[in-house]
Design a protein around this motif. Structure first.
Motif, PDB file in Angstrom:
ATOM      1  N   SER A 685       0.848  -1.193   0.000  1.00 17.07           N
ATOM      2  CA  SER A 685       0.000   0.000   0.000  1.00 17.07           C
ATOM      3  C   SER A 685       0.879   1.237   0.000  1.00 17.07           C
ATOM      4  CB  SER A 685      -0.905   0.006   1.236  1.00 17.07           C
ATOM      5  OG  SER A 685      -1.607   1.226   1.353  1.00 17.07           O
ATOM      6  N   ASP A 686       0.342   2.334  -0.476  1.00 12.87           N
ATOM      7  CA  ASP A 686       1.041   3.610  -0.403  1.00 12.87           C
ATOM      8  C   ASP A 686       0.410   4.561   0.611  1.00 12.87           C
ATOM      9  OD1 ASP A 686       3.021   3.003  -2.254  1.00 12.87           O
ATOM     10  OD2 ASP A 686       1.782   3.637  -3.956  1.00 12.87           O
ATOM     11  N   ASP A 687      -0.801   4.200   1.098  1.00 20.98           N
ATOM     12  CA  ASP A 687      -1.493   5.101   2.027  1.00 20.98           C
ATOM     13  C   ASP A 687      -1.878   4.437   3.348  1.00 20.98           C
ATOM     14  OD1 ASP A 687      -3.519   3.414   1.277  1.00 20.98           O
ATOM     15  OD2 ASP A 687      -4.724   4.956   0.269  1.00 20.98           O
ATOM     16  N   ASN A 688      -1.504   3.176   3.527  1.00 19.11           N
ATOM     17  CA  ASN A 688      -1.819   2.422   4.753  1.00 19.11           C
ATOM     18  C   ASN A 688      -3.321   2.215   4.941  1.00 19.11           C
ATOM     19  OD1 ASN A 688      -0.948   0.942   6.971  1.00 19.11           O
ATOM     20  ND2 ASN A 688      -1.011   2.690   8.370  1.00 19.11           N
ATOM     21  N   LYS A 689      -4.071   2.386   3.847  1.00 22.96           N
ATOM     22  CA  LYS A 689      -5.518   2.151   3.903  1.00 22.96           C
ATOM     23  C   LYS A 689      -5.939   1.137   2.848  1.00 22.96           C
ATOM     24  CE  LYS A 689      -6.574   6.827   5.594  1.00 22.96           C
ATOM     25  NZ  LYS A 689      -7.262   8.109   5.279  1.00 22.96           N
ATOM     26  N   ASN A 690      -5.521   1.381   1.651  1.00 20.70           N
ATOM     27  CA  ASN A 690      -5.887   0.496   0.543  1.00 20.70           C
ATOM     28  C   ASN A 690      -4.719  -0.440   0.242  1.00 20.70           C
ATOM     29  OD1 ASN A 690      -8.495   1.862  -0.128  1.00 20.70           O
ATOM     30  ND2 ASN A 690      -7.093   3.591  -0.483  1.00 20.70           N
ATOM     31  N   PHE A 691      -4.922  -1.716   0.553  1.00 20.47           N
ATOM     32  CA  PHE A 691      -3.852  -2.697   0.382  1.00 20.47           C
ATOM     33  C   PHE A 691      -4.156  -3.637  -0.784  1.00 20.47           C
ATOM     34  CE2 PHE A 691      -2.837  -1.288   4.623  1.00 20.47           C
ATOM     35  CZ  PHE A 691      -1.454  -1.425   4.691  1.00 20.47           C
ATOM     36  N   LYS A 692      -3.113  -3.958  -1.523  1.00 20.67           N
ATOM     37  CA  LYS A 692      -3.221  -4.854  -2.675  1.00 20.67           C
ATOM     38  C   LYS A 692      -2.493  -6.161  -2.369  1.00 20.67           C
ATOM     39  CE  LYS A 692      -1.495  -5.284  -7.421  1.00 20.67           C
ATOM     40  NZ  LYS A 692      -0.642  -4.608  -8.445  1.00 20.67           N
ATOM     41  N   LEU A 693      -3.185  -7.303  -2.559  1.00 22.16           N
ATOM     42  CA  LEU A 693      -2.574  -8.615  -2.361  1.00 22.16           C
ATOM     43  C   LEU A 693      -1.598  -8.895  -3.502  1.00 22.16           C
ATOM     44  CD1 LEU A 693      -2.470 -11.391  -0.883  1.00 22.16           C
ATOM     45  CD2 LEU A 693      -4.337 -12.117  -2.390  1.00 22.16           C
ATOM     46  N   ILE A 694      -0.335  -9.207  -3.154  1.00 20.53           N
ATOM     47  CA  ILE A 694       0.655  -9.488  -4.206  1.00 20.53           C
ATOM     48  C   ILE A 694       1.182 -10.920  -4.155  1.00 20.53           C
ATOM     49  CG2 ILE A 694       1.392  -7.083  -4.413  1.00 20.53           C
ATOM     50  CD1 ILE A 694       3.861  -7.855  -2.710  1.00 20.53           C
ATOM     51  N   LYS A 695       0.937 -11.623  -3.052  1.00 21.28           N
ATOM     52  CA  LYS A 695       1.439 -13.001  -2.966  1.00 21.28           C
ATOM     53  C   LYS A 695       0.660 -13.746  -1.901  1.00 21.28           C
ATOM     54  CE  LYS A 695       4.618 -16.079  -4.247  1.00 21.28           C
ATOM     55  NZ  LYS A 695       4.879 -16.482  -5.651  1.00 21.28           N
ATOM     56  N   GLU A 696       0.396 -15.015  -2.164  1.00 23.34           N
ATOM     57  CA  GLU A 696      -0.300 -15.869  -1.204  1.00 23.34           C
ATOM     58  C   GLU A 696       0.283 -17.266  -1.293  1.00 23.34           C
ATOM     59  OE1 GLU A 696      -4.872 -16.777   0.257  1.00 23.34           O
ATOM     60  OE2 GLU A 696      -4.499 -15.925  -1.740  1.00 23.34           O
ATOM     61  N   ILE A 697       0.576 -17.871  -0.143  1.00 19.59           N
ATOM     62  CA  ILE A 697       1.070 -19.255  -0.123  1.00 19.59           C
ATOM     63  C   ILE A 697       0.267 -20.058   0.881  1.00 19.59           C
ATOM     64  CG2 ILE A 697       3.419 -18.698  -0.861  1.00 19.59           C
ATOM     65  CD1 ILE A 697       4.279 -18.983   2.089  1.00 19.59           C
ATOM     66  N   GLY A 698       0.207 -21.369   0.665  1.00 14.43           N
ATOM     67  CA  GLY A 698      -0.562 -22.250   1.530  1.00 14.43           C
ATOM     68  C   GLY A 698       0.320 -23.128   2.400  1.00 14.43           C
ATOM     69  N   LYS A 699      -0.328 -24.044   3.072  1.00 13.25           N
ATOM     70  CA  LYS A 699       0.322 -24.888   4.067  1.00 13.25           C
ATOM     71  C   LYS A 699       1.425 -25.748   3.460  1.00 13.25           C
ATOM     72  CE  LYS A 699      -0.862 -28.202   7.709  1.00 13.25           C
ATOM     73  NZ  LYS A 699      -1.980 -28.936   8.365  1.00 13.25           N
ATOM     74  N   ASP A 700       1.170 -26.307   2.264  1.00 14.73           N
ATOM     75  CA  ASP A 700       2.149 -27.214   1.652  1.00 14.73           C
ATOM     76  C   ASP A 700       3.471 -26.510   1.383  1.00 14.73           C
ATOM     77  OD1 ASP A 700       0.336 -29.247   1.765  1.00 14.73           O
ATOM     78  OD2 ASP A 700      -0.284 -29.116  -0.339  1.00 14.73           O
ATOM     79  N   GLU A 701       3.384 -25.288   0.847  1.00 13.00           N
ATOM     80  CA  GLU A 701       4.613 -24.551   0.542  1.00 13.00           C
ATOM     81  C   GLU A 701       5.366 -24.183   1.812  1.00 13.00           C
ATOM     82  OE1 GLU A 701       6.029 -20.809  -2.274  1.00 13.00           O
ATOM     83  OE2 GLU A 701       3.924 -21.418  -2.199  1.00 13.00           O
ATOM     84  N   ILE A 702       4.620 -23.819   2.843  1.00 13.36           N
ATOM     85  CA  ILE A 702       5.252 -23.496   4.128  1.00 13.36           C
ATOM     86  C   ILE A 702       5.901 -24.743   4.719  1.00 13.36           C
ATOM     87  CG2 ILE A 702       4.804 -22.744   6.502  1.00 13.36           C
ATOM     88  CD1 ILE A 702       2.606 -20.916   5.350  1.00 13.36           C
ATOM     89  N   GLN A 703       5.205 -25.873   4.616  1.00 13.55           N
ATOM     90  CA  GLN A 703       5.727 -27.137   5.131  1.00 13.55           C
ATOM     91  C   GLN A 703       7.014 -27.526   4.402  1.00 13.55           C
ATOM     92  OE1 GLN A 703       3.684 -28.875   7.596  1.00 13.55           O
ATOM     93  NE2 GLN A 703       5.586 -29.975   7.997  1.00 13.55           N
ATOM     94  N   ASN A 704       6.999 -27.388   3.082  1.00 14.54           N
ATOM     95  CA  ASN A 704       8.171 -27.773   2.289  1.00 14.54           C
ATOM     96  C   ASN A 704       9.388 -26.903   2.594  1.00 14.54           C
ATOM     97  OD1 ASN A 704       6.722 -29.805   1.025  1.00 14.54           O
ATOM     98  ND2 ASN A 704       6.123 -28.523  -0.718  1.00 14.54           N
ATOM     99  N   SER A 705       9.121 -25.679   2.993  1.00 13.91           N
ATOM    100  CA  SER A 705      10.232 -24.765   3.301  1.00 13.91           C
ATOM    101  C   SER A 705      10.740 -24.943   4.728  1.00 13.91           C
ATOM    102  CB  SER A 705       9.791 -23.321   3.120  1.00 13.91           C
ATOM    103  OG  SER A 705       8.858 -22.965   4.127  1.00 13.91           O
ATOM    104  N   LYS A 706      10.058 -25.804   5.507  1.00 12.64           N
ATOM    105  CA  LYS A 706      10.395 -26.049   6.910  1.00 12.64           C
ATOM    106  C   LYS A 706      10.389 -24.755   7.735  1.00 12.64           C
ATOM    107  CE  LYS A 706      13.008 -30.260   5.964  1.00 12.64           C
ATOM    108  NZ  LYS A 706      14.284 -30.979   6.105  1.00 12.64           N
ATOM    109  N   GLY A 707       9.507 -23.864   7.341  1.00 13.28           N
ATOM    110  CA  GLY A 707       9.308 -22.639   8.120  1.00 13.28           C
ATOM    111  C   GLY A 707      10.203 -21.485   7.740  1.00 13.28           C
ATOM    112  N   LYS A 708      11.202 -21.707   6.880  1.00 17.46           N
ATOM    113  CA  LYS A 708      12.081 -20.622   6.448  1.00 17.46           C
ATOM    114  C   LYS A 708      11.572 -20.114   5.093  1.00 17.46           C
ATOM    115  CE  LYS A 708      16.065 -22.525   8.899  1.00 17.46           C
ATOM    116  NZ  LYS A 708      17.466 -23.020   8.793  1.00 17.46           N
ATOM    117  N   ILE A 709      10.770 -19.088   5.128  1.00 18.47           N
ATOM    118  CA  ILE A 709      10.016 -18.653   3.954  1.00 18.47           C
ATOM    119  C   ILE A 709      10.755 -17.541   3.210  1.00 18.47           C
ATOM    120  CG2 ILE A 709       7.770 -17.881   3.123  1.00 18.47           C
ATOM    121  CD1 ILE A 709       7.686 -20.479   4.777  1.00 18.47           C
TER     122      ILE A 709
END
Length: 752
Positions: A685-709
């Protein structure tokens, strides 16, 4: 129950004070220094009328340096008078006065307990003035603020001998603590002989092996442990020993959870058929006592024998960390819930505790339990030991139930007390001496009437990572001294440095006793601070003269010729800072080492929508952007912990900033209910009000990374970045702590 705190005053001239330092812990409520000294000769003449048991203790403590004779009151140097019973409700059984005159020492109290406490003060005065053989003339009027001043010892994870337990009790007596909480049963071992159920110690007092090292290593020693337990005669011996020192021993028999050792001996008391064995791992396990009639009969019989051994008013029945998995799957439990119109399994826990309390009350005793006994409604006369935070104690006091405050963030002595990198392996957390000293057992949320229900304060020593008694000593000292002054009611954060000086003086006493105390107080402490919201600086401090701190920036160990610390060290790039304290060219502390990994978020402004648990909140939100990567094996001061909450962090770069990679760390330690994040989302965001989603990951990706994202987010250029890290939620069946809220541990959020 007296909680009156005398106004603290020291009436003395500045000139006299400059020559006299009273190294007393806990410091008395009122102390008046007078002119003159009492000279300690080789022989101290004691009045024939002194209470015998307490005086014998006094003589034994000092017999290496002083010889004793007895005489009539008029010729004696140490004289005691029992005060007549007072109508002053502000004076209690532990009240005493101690007056040192040039030729005589006078002690007055209402009880032998008060006399014993006065002797502890006198012992400290003598021990701290042995070099000049003089103690200053003075008058002390003293009594504790809190009635319960306790220390706990877990002998289930690792066992300690009768003689070691006696030493532990002696440490409590030295610093005027009056309650020894003896944790005698758990998943990893049953440590008390019960004659009606011999298999409890034949089978339940041993395990096939023990976990070693950090929990995440999942490593075992392969060595059978036990059988280790205390016979009933040994229990009586310890209780007598404690009673002679005016210390109450409160036994803990865990129920309905933490029961694997008992179920290994009597599997018919479980919801399933088993077989069971004493746990070899640390953590929480699904198999618990089943609330059926034969279980209550068993527990009542056990408690009968326990109450015959321990005369304490309170019997601790645990009640903590009881998973509901087995109860949910148990036909008997579900029928019991319906039959008694209980809301759910939490209501069933309350039913269980009510049953036990009713029985214990019928024997003229009371129960106390960890704050989970509040689940489903508190039993009518139960007291609460508030460990998960202060809320349990607040809830108890507001409902007119007594509470002992023992929050993990201040009172868990299995936590690290110095830099985790230079300390022995510990459970986690970070609870240094100054943090213990800063604790106020009366929550600010309570009014004066409600505060009367706070019985006092206690520290707990769980022994998963404490293999022998030398390590017990290391973990309790010097933090026990801070607890002592907190419980006495004379701790003062503004005078912490003065207290620290008294602690260092007490080290001489511990040295003579061959006690293995922690010397973390001498080590150089590092604190990351903001450098004008544009980076960070590393602030170093020590209990000694800061001019003795030497440091390096290249990762080499400091020497006497290394750079002398003067001001916080700016950290603008990744580096390793090492530091140590030197005197006369000789190193006096351990070498402290801190590695920094700098990114574009380091030192920026950060806000959290939800705050971390107070047990794992050191440094607050700033911990997530302080340039320090958390050690996966040490839950010390570099991680923030959230139970049942998501982490939503917003970082203000200050100006629009380009970046293409976002990183953060999360942790998995299922035995301690810590689970990897369920998902994560990155917004800009540029104004701390309107935020744009740029990335989303799920459980499998977090699991595969062993928590180091590390996430590639494309070319971004924004003023704000928001990261939402989703908690795993309710722990699923088949895991330790099933049906409870999972912990989410998060560290360093970076952008590059």
């Amino acid at each position: 129950m007296i909680r009156y705190l005398f106004l603290f005053s020291v009436l003395l001239s500045n000139a006299f004070f400059s020559q006299t330092q009273l190294n007393l812990i806990p410091y008395p409520q009122t102390l008046q220094l007078n002119a003159g000294n009492f000279t300690i000769s080789d022989i101290l003449i004691l009045s024939n009328e002194l209470p015998k048991e307490e005086t014998d203790y006094f003589k034994k403590k000092l017999d290496a340096n002083i010889k004793f004779q007895h005489s009539g009151k008029s010729d004696a140097q140490l004289v005691y008078s029992q005060l007549p019973k007072s109508n002053n409700s502000q004076q209690n059984n532990e009240f005493y006065t101690l007056e040192v005159l040039p030729k005589q020492i006078l002690i007055k109290s209402y009880t032998k307990q008060g006399y014993f406490l006065a002797l502890q003060t006198l012992i400290q005065l003598i021990e701290s003035n042995q070099n000049n053989k003089k103690i200053p003339c003075l008058k002390i009027e003293d009594q504790p603020k809190f009635a319960w001043r306790g220390m706990h010892l877990d002998v289930c994870r690792h066992f300690f001998t009768v003689n070691e337990v006696k030493q532990y009790i002696d440490y409590l007596a030295m610093y005027k603590l009056n309650t020894f909480h003896w944790h005698l049963t758990d998943d990893q071992g049953w440590r008390i002989e019960i004659k009606k159920y011999p298999k409890l110690t034949e089978i339940g007092s041993k395990r096939k092996e023990s976990m070693i090292g950090a929990y995440v290593d999942n490593t075992f020693d392969g060595k059978p442990y036990g059988p280790y337990f205390y016979t009933q005669e040994q229990i009586k011996e310890v209780v007598k020993y404690a009673t002679e020192r005016h210390i109450t021993v409160v036994p803990e028999i865990e129920m309905p959870g933490h029961a694997l050792a008992a179920l290994s001996a009597y599997p018919e008391l479980a919801c399933t058929k088993g077989p069971f064995e004493s746990a070899t791992k640390w953590g929480v396990f699904d198999d618990v006592f089943c609330p059926k009639e034969e279980t209550f009969t068993f527990l009542e019989n056990v408690l009968d024998e326990v109450m015959s051994l321990f005369p304490s008013q309170y019997i601790h029945i645990g009640g903590d960390e009881c998973p509901k998995t087995r109860w949910k799957e148990c036909a008997h439990c579900q029928e019991l819930i319906k039959k008694n119109n209980l809301k759910d399994e939490h209501g069933l826990q309350s039913y269980f505790i009510h049953r036990i309390e009713k029985y214990v009350n019928s024997k003229g005793r009371k129960i106390i339990g960890w704050d989970e006994i509040l689940e489903g409604g508190l039993a009518p006369n139960a007291a609460v030991m508030s460990w998960t935070g202060v809320n349990g104690g607040i809830e108890a006091a507001k409902s007119k139930h007594f509470a002992v405050m023992t929050p993990g963030s201040f009172c868990y002595f299995d936590h690290y007390q110095g830099d985790p990198q230079s300390e022995p392996n510990a459970f986690g957390g970070f609870t240094p001496l100054d943090k213990v000293y800063s604790y106020n057992p009366i929550p600010s949320e309570l009014n004066a009437e409600e505060a009367k229900y706070i019985l006092g304060v206690q520290a707990n020593l769980w022994t998963e990572y404490i293999l022998d008694f030398k390590q017990v000593q290391y973990m309790i000292f010097p933090r026990l001294m801070a607890l002592s002054e907190v419980g006495w009611g004379t701790s003062d954060q503004k005078k912490y440095k003065e207290f620290e000086g008294r602690v260092i003086n007490q080290f001489k006493v511990l040295d003579k006793m061959n006690v293995n105390y922690a010397k973390s107080i001498y080590n150089v402490l590092g604190k990351v601070i903001s450098n004008n919201s544009n980076g960070i600086a590393y602030e170093l401090s020590t209990s000694q003269n800061s001019s003795g701190i030497k440091y390096t920036l290249d990762g080499t160990d400091p020497t006497a010729t290394s750079q002398t610390y003067q001001n916080p060290i700016p950290v603008s790039k990744s580096m390793t800072i090492k530091s140590a304290y030197f005197e006369n060219g000789q190193i006096k502390s351990a070498v402290s080492s801190q590695q920094f990994t700098i990114s574009k978020t380091t030192g920026k402004t950060i806000t959290l929508e939800e705050q971390p648990s107070e047990n794992y909140s050191f440094g607050g939100a700033f911990t997530l952007i302080d340039g320090i990567i958390g050690n996966q094996k040490q839950l010390g001061k570099t991680w923030l912990g959230f139970q049942g909450k998501d982490v939503v962090a917003t970082i203000d770069f200050g100006d629009k900033t380009p970046f293409s990679e976002v990183s953060f760390n999360t942790l998995e330690n299922k035995g301690s209910w810590i689970h990897l994040a369920k998902s994560a989302q990155i917004f800009v965001s540029d104004d701390n009000k309107n935020f744009k989603l740029i990335k989303e990951i799920g459980k499998d990706e977090i699991q595969n990374s062993k928590g180091k994202i590390k996430l590639n987010v494309g070319n971004q250029n924004s003023k704000y970045i928001k990261i939402k890290i989703e908690n795993a939620g309710i722990i699923p069946a088949g895991n330790p702590g099933a049906d409870s809220k999972a912990w989410l541990f998060v560290d360093e959020i970076g952008a590059n």
